[in-house]
Design an enzyme around this catalytic site. Structure first.
Site, PDB file in Angstrom:
ATOM      1  N   LYS A 209       1.037  -1.062  -0.080  1.00  0.00           N
ATOM      2  CA  LYS A 209       0.091  -0.059  -0.164  1.00  0.00           C
ATOM      3  C   LYS A 209       1.092   1.269   0.042  1.00  0.00           C
ATOM      4  CE  LYS A 209      -3.650   2.282   2.487  1.00  0.00           C
ATOM      5  NZ  LYS A 209      -4.355   2.337   3.922  1.00  0.00           N
ATOM      6  N   LYS A 262      -2.144  -1.513  -3.914  1.00  0.00           N
ATOM      7  CA  LYS A 262      -2.955  -0.228  -3.730  1.00  0.00           C
ATOM      8  C   LYS A 262      -2.056   1.100  -3.714  1.00  0.00           C
ATOM      9  CE  LYS A 262      -6.481   1.673  -1.015  1.00  0.00           C
ATOM     10  NZ  LYS A 262      -7.060   2.693  -0.548  1.00  0.00           N
TER      11      LYS A 262
END
Ligand code: PBG
Ligand code: ZN
Length: 338
Positions: A209, A262
């Site tokens: 992320k 992400k």
């Protein structure tokens, strides 16, 4: 005359359709939701046109609709009522997310329930971990207000993440999705689940992320913008890619069932490398900022929304994502059906 004419393979829609390599399907998409206390609530999120904070009754209704469109999984975020420094509401048995999971499980058959496991929606400072004062004198960033020097206590945060995950598993979550980017979060959660009889509850890990500039709308949705500093000490630096593979590898070793990259669009290379390197399911989160860029461009007439969304989702699948978490899921599933 050109000896090879690739254009023969493009001459009409039937021919193109014969060998199109990548298909997005409703079953590849996961629909994110924000659930809020109350009845018959449908609060628009200003920075995300078409996305709402839904009370449980409306959420149940919407889940029935997406199920009819062929979507099989949801990712649910809870909106806190009371925030504090230690995110105590996040693992409360009577929290909105816990109640929602229980009711969805009870009322809707065959939907895969995935829950967000993080502190930021429940902390008054907005960070994904426990904030501690630090004696080290760093240069003070302009945005810092209350505490001049602080750090995030990784290991203390792990204990809370484990409690949150357990509280969701107890209510019937199929997968918990830790998004805090603390080191060791997958192992801490796996151990807590296993030690409490939830060996069958899976982990969808936000493994790579990035500290992205595309999270603004989500932070409005949850009211979780950090009040001091930023998330760069725990989320990844977008200049790095090898590190993403290390993060993913560690999460797999710690027990992640599905790994995630992400955001999606600026990180298609990471998705590609993850899928090439590891043979586990890879999810990509086509996040709030990516969603709103397309929505606003479509509103201005710059792109056809349907065509742009299908192109984007297909590119994420083509890069190697098995699953795509996207706020476009419901609309896209509708378009794919017709
Ligand atoms: C926070 C969290 C974020 C998202 C999911 N969990 C934002 C952030 O890190 O600030 C982003 C979701 C999206 O982009 O839609 N734990
Ligand atoms: Zn968080």
């Amino acid at each position: 005359m050109a000896p090879l004419k690739l254009r023969r393979l493009r001459s009409n829609a039937q021919i193109r359709g014969l060998f199109s390599q990548t298909q997005i399907l409703a079953k590849n998409m996961i629909m994110p939701y924000f659930v809020i206390e109350g009845k018959n609530k449908r609060e628009p999120i200003k920075t995300m046109p078409g996305v709402y904070r839904l009370s449980l009754d409306n959420l149940l209704q919407d889940i029935r609709e997406i199920k009819n469109l062929g979507i099989r999984a949801i990712l649910v975020f809870g909106i806190a009522q009371k925030k504090d420094a230690k995110a105590t509401e996040s693992y409360s048995k009577t929290g909105i997310l816990q109640k929602a999971v229980k009711e969805i499980r009870r009322q809707i058959k065959d939907i895969v329930i995935i829950t967000d496991v993080c502190l930021c929606g429940y902390t008054d400072h907005g960070h994904c971990g426990i904030v501690k004062k630090s004696n080290i004198k760093y240069q003070k960033p302009k945005t810092q207000t209350k505490i001049k020097n602080f750090y995030i206590d990784n290991d203390e945060t792990l204990e809370i993440l484990a409690k949150i995950a357990l509280s969701h598993a107890e209510r019937g979550a199929d997968f918990v999705a830790p998004s805090a980017m603390m080191d060791g979060q997958v192992k801490a959660i796996r151990d807590a689940l296993d030690n409490n009889g939830f060996q069958n509850t899976g982990i969808l890990a936000y493994s790579a992320k990035y500290a992205s500039n595309f999270y603004g709308p989500f932070r409005e949705a949850l009211g979780c913008s950090p009040k001091l500093g930023d998330r760069k000490t725990y989320q990844m630096d977008y200049r790095n890619s090898d590190e993403a593979l290390r993060e993913i590898g560690e999460d797999i070793d710690e027990g992640a069932d599905i790994v995630m990259v992400k955001p999606a669009l600026s990180y298609l290379d990471i998705i590609y490398r993850a899928k090439q390197r590891f043979n586990v399911p890879v999810a990509a989160y086509n996040g709030c900022g990516e969603y709103s860029l397309v929505k606003l461009a479509a509103q201005k007439g710059l792109v056809s929304e349907k065509d742009a969304v299908l192109e984007i989702l297909t590119s994420i699948k083509r890069a190697g994502a098995d699953l795509i978490i996207t706020y476009h899921a419901k609309e896209a599933a509708g378009w794919l059906k017709n």
